[in-house]
Design a protein around this motif. Structure first.
Motif, PDB file in Angstrom:
ATOM      1  N   CYS A 145      -3.919 -39.554 -29.880  1.00  0.00           N
ATOM      2  CA  CYS A 145      -4.520 -40.190 -28.708  1.00  0.00           C
ATOM      3  C   CYS A 145      -4.507 -39.159 -27.584  1.00  0.00           C
ATOM      4  O   CYS A 145      -3.822 -38.136 -27.669  1.00  0.00           O
ATOM      5  CB  CYS A 145      -3.773 -41.461 -28.292  1.00  0.00           C
ATOM      6  SG  CYS A 145      -2.094 -41.195 -27.692  1.00  0.00           S
ATOM      7  N   ARG A 146      -5.243 -39.417 -26.542  1.00  0.00           N
ATOM      8  CA  ARG A 146      -5.328 -38.459 -25.431  1.00  0.00           C
ATOM      9  C   ARG A 146      -3.957 -38.178 -24.826  1.00  0.00           C
ATOM     10  O   ARG A 146      -3.620 -37.032 -24.509  1.00  0.00           O
ATOM     11  CB  ARG A 146      -6.285 -38.991 -24.365  1.00  0.00           C
ATOM     12  CG  ARG A 146      -6.617 -37.983 -23.271  1.00  0.00           C
ATOM     13  CD  ARG A 146      -7.588 -38.526 -22.251  1.00  0.00           C
ATOM     14  NE  ARG A 146      -8.022 -37.482 -21.342  1.00  0.00           N
ATOM     15  CZ  ARG A 146      -9.075 -36.691 -21.538  1.00  0.00           C
ATOM     16  NH1 ARG A 146      -9.807 -36.841 -22.618  1.00  0.00           N
ATOM     17  NH2 ARG A 146      -9.395 -35.756 -20.658  1.00  0.00           N
ATOM     18  N   ASN A 147      -3.146 -39.230 -24.678  1.00  0.00           N
ATOM     19  CA  ASN A 147      -1.838 -39.063 -24.051  1.00  0.00           C
ATOM     20  C   ASN A 147      -0.936 -38.145 -24.874  1.00  0.00           C
ATOM     21  O   ASN A 147      -0.272 -37.250 -24.332  1.00  0.00           O
ATOM     22  CB  ASN A 147      -1.178 -40.427 -23.867  1.00  0.00           C
ATOM     23  CG  ASN A 147      -0.353 -40.506 -22.604  1.00  0.00           C
ATOM     24  OD1 ASN A 147      -0.824 -40.165 -21.521  1.00  0.00           O
ATOM     25  ND2 ASN A 147       0.883 -40.952 -22.725  1.00  0.00           N
ATOM     26  N   VAL A 163      13.519 -39.443 -23.223  1.00  0.00           N
ATOM     27  CA  VAL A 163      13.215 -40.529 -22.288  1.00  0.00           C
ATOM     28  C   VAL A 163      12.000 -40.100 -21.481  1.00  0.00           C
ATOM     29  O   VAL A 163      12.076 -39.168 -20.681  1.00  0.00           O
ATOM     30  CB  VAL A 163      14.399 -40.817 -21.341  1.00  0.00           C
ATOM     31  CG1 VAL A 163      14.073 -42.026 -20.456  1.00  0.00           C
ATOM     32  CG2 VAL A 163      15.687 -41.050 -22.116  1.00  0.00           C
ATOM     33  N   LEU A 164      10.879 -40.780 -21.695  1.00  0.00           N
ATOM     34  CA  LEU A 164       9.633 -40.350 -21.073  1.00  0.00           C
ATOM     35  C   LEU A 164       8.926 -41.507 -20.383  1.00  0.00           C
ATOM     36  O   LEU A 164       8.875 -42.625 -20.901  1.00  0.00           O
ATOM     37  CB  LEU A 164       8.695 -39.739 -22.126  1.00  0.00           C
ATOM     38  CG  LEU A 164       9.197 -38.440 -22.767  1.00  0.00           C
ATOM     39  CD1 LEU A 164       8.268 -38.006 -23.883  1.00  0.00           C
ATOM     40  CD2 LEU A 164       9.334 -37.334 -21.727  1.00  0.00           C
ATOM     41  N   GLY A 165       8.371 -41.205 -19.220  1.00  0.00           N
ATOM     42  CA  GLY A 165       7.651 -42.198 -18.441  1.00  0.00           C
ATOM     43  C   GLY A 165       6.151 -42.135 -18.682  1.00  0.00           C
ATOM     44  O   GLY A 165       5.590 -41.060 -18.904  1.00  0.00           O
ATOM     45  N   THR A 166       5.522 -43.295 -18.638  1.00  0.00           N
ATOM     46  CA  THR A 166       4.070 -43.377 -18.720  1.00  0.00           C
ATOM     47  C   THR A 166       3.637 -44.723 -18.178  1.00  0.00           C
ATOM     48  O   THR A 166       4.406 -45.688 -18.213  1.00  0.00           O
ATOM     49  CB  THR A 166       3.568 -43.182 -20.170  1.00  0.00           C
ATOM     50  OG1 THR A 166       2.148 -43.053 -20.179  1.00  0.00           O
ATOM     51  CG2 THR A 166       3.984 -44.331 -21.070  1.00  0.00           C
ATOM     52  N   SER A 167       2.425 -44.794 -17.663  1.00  0.00           N
ATOM     53  CA  SER A 167       1.944 -46.083 -17.169  1.00  0.00           C
ATOM     54  C   SER A 167       0.876 -46.685 -18.075  1.00  0.00           C
ATOM     55  O   SER A 167       0.803 -47.900 -18.242  1.00  0.00           O
ATOM     56  CB  SER A 167       1.402 -45.951 -15.740  1.00  0.00           C
ATOM     57  OG  SER A 167       0.211 -45.200 -15.706  1.00  0.00           O
ATOM     58  N   THR A 168       0.057 -45.837 -18.680  1.00  0.00           N
ATOM     59  CA  THR A 168      -1.016 -46.372 -19.537  1.00  0.00           C
ATOM     60  C   THR A 168      -0.921 -45.895 -20.978  1.00  0.00           C
ATOM     61  O   THR A 168      -1.636 -46.399 -21.834  1.00  0.00           O
ATOM     62  CB  THR A 168      -2.398 -45.980 -18.983  1.00  0.00           C
ATOM     63  OG1 THR A 168      -2.501 -44.559 -18.904  1.00  0.00           O
ATOM     64  CG2 THR A 168      -2.622 -46.588 -17.616  1.00  0.00           C
ATOM     65  N   ALA A 169      -0.058 -44.933 -21.262  1.00  0.00           N
ATOM     66  CA  ALA A 169       0.119 -44.423 -22.623  1.00  0.00           C
ATOM     67  C   ALA A 169      -1.241 -44.115 -23.242  1.00  0.00           C
ATOM     68  O   ALA A 169      -2.046 -43.396 -22.659  1.00  0.00           O
ATOM     69  CB  ALA A 169       0.930 -45.402 -23.465  1.00  0.00           C
ATOM     70  N   LEU A 229       4.594 -42.517 -27.052  1.00  0.00           N
ATOM     71  CA  LEU A 229       4.866 -41.214 -26.443  1.00  0.00           C
ATOM     72  C   LEU A 229       6.246 -40.671 -26.809  1.00  0.00           C
ATOM     73  O   LEU A 229       6.350 -39.570 -27.363  1.00  0.00           O
ATOM     74  CB  LEU A 229       4.686 -41.299 -24.928  1.00  0.00           C
ATOM     75  CG  LEU A 229       5.111 -40.074 -24.122  1.00  0.00           C
ATOM     76  CD1 LEU A 229       4.284 -38.856 -24.490  1.00  0.00           C
ATOM     77  CD2 LEU A 229       5.004 -40.365 -22.617  1.00  0.00           C
ATOM     78  N   PRO A 230       7.345 -41.387 -26.530  1.00  0.00           N
ATOM     79  CA  PRO A 230       8.651 -40.833 -26.916  1.00  0.00           C
ATOM     80  C   PRO A 230       8.818 -40.719 -28.424  1.00  0.00           C
ATOM     81  O   PRO A 230       9.492 -39.791 -28.900  1.00  0.00           O
ATOM     82  CB  PRO A 230       9.655 -41.816 -26.310  1.00  0.00           C
ATOM     83  CG  PRO A 230       8.892 -43.070 -26.070  1.00  0.00           C
ATOM     84  CD  PRO A 230       7.487 -42.644 -25.761  1.00  0.00           C
ATOM     85  N   ALA A 231       8.209 -41.639 -29.179  1.00  0.00           N
ATOM     86  CA  ALA A 231       8.316 -41.541 -30.637  1.00  0.00           C
ATOM     87  C   ALA A 231       7.638 -40.285 -31.146  1.00  0.00           C
ATOM     88  O   ALA A 231       8.154 -39.589 -32.045  1.00  0.00           O
ATOM     89  CB  ALA A 231       7.705 -42.781 -31.290  1.00  0.00           C
ATOM     90  N   TYR A 232       6.469 -39.965 -30.569  1.00  0.00           N
ATOM     91  CA  TYR A 232       5.779 -38.749 -30.988  1.00  0.00           C
ATOM     92  C   TYR A 232       6.591 -37.508 -30.642  1.00  0.00           C
ATOM     93  O   TYR A 232       6.775 -36.611 -31.486  1.00  0.00           O
ATOM     94  CB  TYR A 232       4.394 -38.648 -30.333  1.00  0.00           C
ATOM     95  CG  TYR A 232       3.757 -37.316 -30.625  1.00  0.00           C
ATOM     96  CD1 TYR A 232       3.277 -37.027 -31.894  1.00  0.00           C
ATOM     97  CD2 TYR A 232       3.701 -36.309 -29.653  1.00  0.00           C
ATOM     98  CE1 TYR A 232       2.742 -35.787 -32.197  1.00  0.00           C
ATOM     99  CE2 TYR A 232       3.163 -35.071 -29.943  1.00  0.00           C
ATOM    100  CZ  TYR A 232       2.688 -34.815 -31.219  1.00  0.00           C
ATOM    101  OH  TYR A 232       2.177 -33.572 -31.522  1.00  0.00           O
ATOM    102  N   VAL A 233       7.079 -37.436 -29.417  1.00  0.00           N
ATOM    103  CA  VAL A 233       7.815 -36.245 -28.988  1.00  0.00           C
ATOM    104  C   VAL A 233       9.086 -36.073 -29.820  1.00  0.00           C
ATOM    105  O   VAL A 233       9.419 -34.956 -30.238  1.00  0.00           O
ATOM    106  CB  VAL A 233       8.127 -36.322 -27.484  1.00  0.00           C
ATOM    107  CG1 VAL A 233       9.093 -35.221 -27.061  1.00  0.00           C
ATOM    108  CG2 VAL A 233       6.835 -36.230 -26.675  1.00  0.00           C
ATOM    109  N   VAL A 271       4.160 -38.465 -19.035  1.00  0.00           N
ATOM    110  CA  VAL A 271       2.811 -38.080 -19.455  1.00  0.00           C
ATOM    111  C   VAL A 271       1.893 -39.255 -19.164  1.00  0.00           C
ATOM    112  O   VAL A 271       2.198 -40.390 -19.532  1.00  0.00           O
ATOM    113  CB  VAL A 271       2.745 -37.739 -20.964  1.00  0.00           C
ATOM    114  CG1 VAL A 271       1.343 -37.236 -21.330  1.00  0.00           C
ATOM    115  CG2 VAL A 271       3.810 -36.720 -21.353  1.00  0.00           C
ATOM    116  N   ASP A 272       0.778 -39.003 -18.511  1.00  0.00           N
ATOM    117  CA  ASP A 272      -0.239 -40.028 -18.301  1.00  0.00           C
ATOM    118  C   ASP A 272      -1.618 -39.382 -18.374  1.00  0.00           C
ATOM    119  O   ASP A 272      -1.802 -38.250 -17.902  1.00  0.00           O
ATOM    120  CB  ASP A 272      -0.066 -40.735 -16.954  1.00  0.00           C
ATOM    121  CG  ASP A 272       0.339 -42.196 -17.117  1.00  0.00           C
ATOM    122  OD1 ASP A 272       0.118 -42.771 -18.205  1.00  0.00           O
ATOM    123  OD2 ASP A 272       0.864 -42.768 -16.153  1.00  0.00           O
TER     124      ASP A 272
END
Length: 401
Positions: free
Chosen positions: A72-74, A106-112, A145-149, A193-194
């Motif tokens: 995905c883009r994120n 531990v990663l922040g995102t608003s729209t993933a 996101l955190p699962a991918y990283v 990441v957003d």
């Protein structure tokens, strides 16, 4: 017995991807040259007459074949960050030292990965079913996101997402500190990441918060709104004794939630003041010991006016402050992490980056808003992040005493 100290923590490694390019180097060059990364929007299906901070060539990024389900883009933005500034290699060294189960994410995102769902929605069949190839858990879900990283870095520690609107990237670092202090982890990949998506662009348009016809100009008297950006900002946090000698330190952080309004800040900035005070207390500092404040500074009438009142209340008119969103745009859940990296650059280079495209600040402002770059010794920088729903966060980054 675990070391229960929350602060300070070593910022052992850092990387960022913004509209200015992948890695810290193009960001540093642009800050010094006062060249922003915002451009007229060409994002497919987005609103017209707005400017955005779109990352070049993100669509062409390929994830490792075994992790293609995360596409995905994120996550492509995250992948660009992992490939930059030797960040993945630094995490590998930490994992080899402490064990992959002792390194958390531990990663922040608003729209993933909502943009991936938007694409899938346009590909529905006649019965309205989404394409069979669409993987909600791997792309759209916040945990993607955190699962991918974690998978990409071969880690086995805890991994979770933080989604507190525009404080997400900064707030992740408070949660990282708690994991280290509690003995759950010895190192944490934190940040945010957003990515651009139609939901965000049209949503902010509906709220009448976007700058029209030009880039955002935070703190200007005639400011008219936000320019949305996309970005990734990642840091590797660990105890100071485990980090590289001379690495910058996260001296303290503070957070608050004033719950004033769904989308408008408290007009007097009470929650913002509370978060900044908590950060200073955590760092054991007085306001006079901070040399520069990186403002949240979105470019909206209400946010900038509130933050000016809050910063002046605490720091008076002697501490320079500015917003750097004229360079990157407002990267929402990634903004706090990107601006933590900017704070590190400011410390290293002795740079106060004046608000971009602003000849003079709003005459009603009372804080010391910088509109031109200045070089001065910086020992400690405070970086603010404020979000919808009254979420507030402040990070204090500095050098070892």
């Amino acid at each position: 017995m675990p070391d229960t100290r929350l602060w300070p923590l070593s910022l052992a490694a850092a990387t960022t991807v913004t509209a200015l390019g992948a890695g810290i180097a193009p960001l540093r060059r642009a800050l010094h040259a006062r060249e922003g990364g915002l451009r007229p929007s060409a994002f497919p299906g987005g609103p017209e007459d707005i400017w955005v901070g779109q990352v070049p060539e993100v669509e062409a990024v390929e994830l490792p074949p075994e992790l293609a389900g995360f596409a995905c883009r994120n996550n492509r933005l995250a992948e660009m960050a992992l490939r930059s500034d030797g960040f993945a290699e630094a995490v590998s060294v930490a994992a080899a030292r402490h064990g992959p189960d002792r390194v958390a994410v531990v990663l922040g995102t608003s729209t993933a990965g909502i943009e991936e769902t938007e694409q899938a929605y346009r590909q529905r069949d006649a019965a309205g079913a989404l394409p069979a190839s669409f993987n909600y858990a791997g792309s759209h879900d916040l945990q993607s996101l955190p699962a991918y990283v974690r998978a990409r870095l071969g880690l086995r520690g805890p991994a979770f997402a933080i989604s507190t609107a525009c404080t997400s990237g900064a707030r992740s670092m408070l949660e990282a500190a708690a994991l280290i202090a509690s003995g759950v982890a010895d190192a944490v990949v934190a940040g945010g990441v957003d990515s651009l998506c139609r939901l965000t662009l049209h949503g902010f348009t509906a709220l009448e918060l976007l700058s029209r016809g030009g880039p955002t100009r935070p703190c200007a008297a005639d400011r008219d709104g936000i320019s949305i950006g996309e970005a990734a900002g990642l840091v590797l946090l660990m105890r100071p004794e485990d980090g590289p000698p001379g690495a910058p330190l996260l001296l303290g952080a503070g957070a608050s939630s004033d719950g004033h309004h769904m989308s408008s800040p408290h007009p007097e900035g009470l929650g913002a003041v509370s978060a900044m005070r908590a950060a200073l207390a955590a760092a054991g500092l007085t306001p006079g010991e901070v040399d520069y404040v990186n403002l949240h500074g979105t470019g909206t009438r209400a946010n900038d006016a509130m933050e000016d009142r809050a910063v002046h209340h605490l720091f008076g008119d002697g501490t320079p402050c500015s917003s750097t969103k004229g360079w990157t745009g407002h990267a929402l859940g990634a903004s706090g992490a990107v601006e933590a990296v900017i704070a590190m650059l400011c410390l290293e280079d002795g740079l106060v980056p004046g608000c971009l495209g602003v000849s003079m600040p709003d005459p009603e402002f009372r804080s010391a808003v910088a509109t031109a770059n200045a070089v001065r010794l910086l020992r400690r920088v405070a970086s603010n992040s404020f979000g919808f729903g009254g979420s507030n966060c402040c990070l204090v980054i500095g050098r070892a005493a």
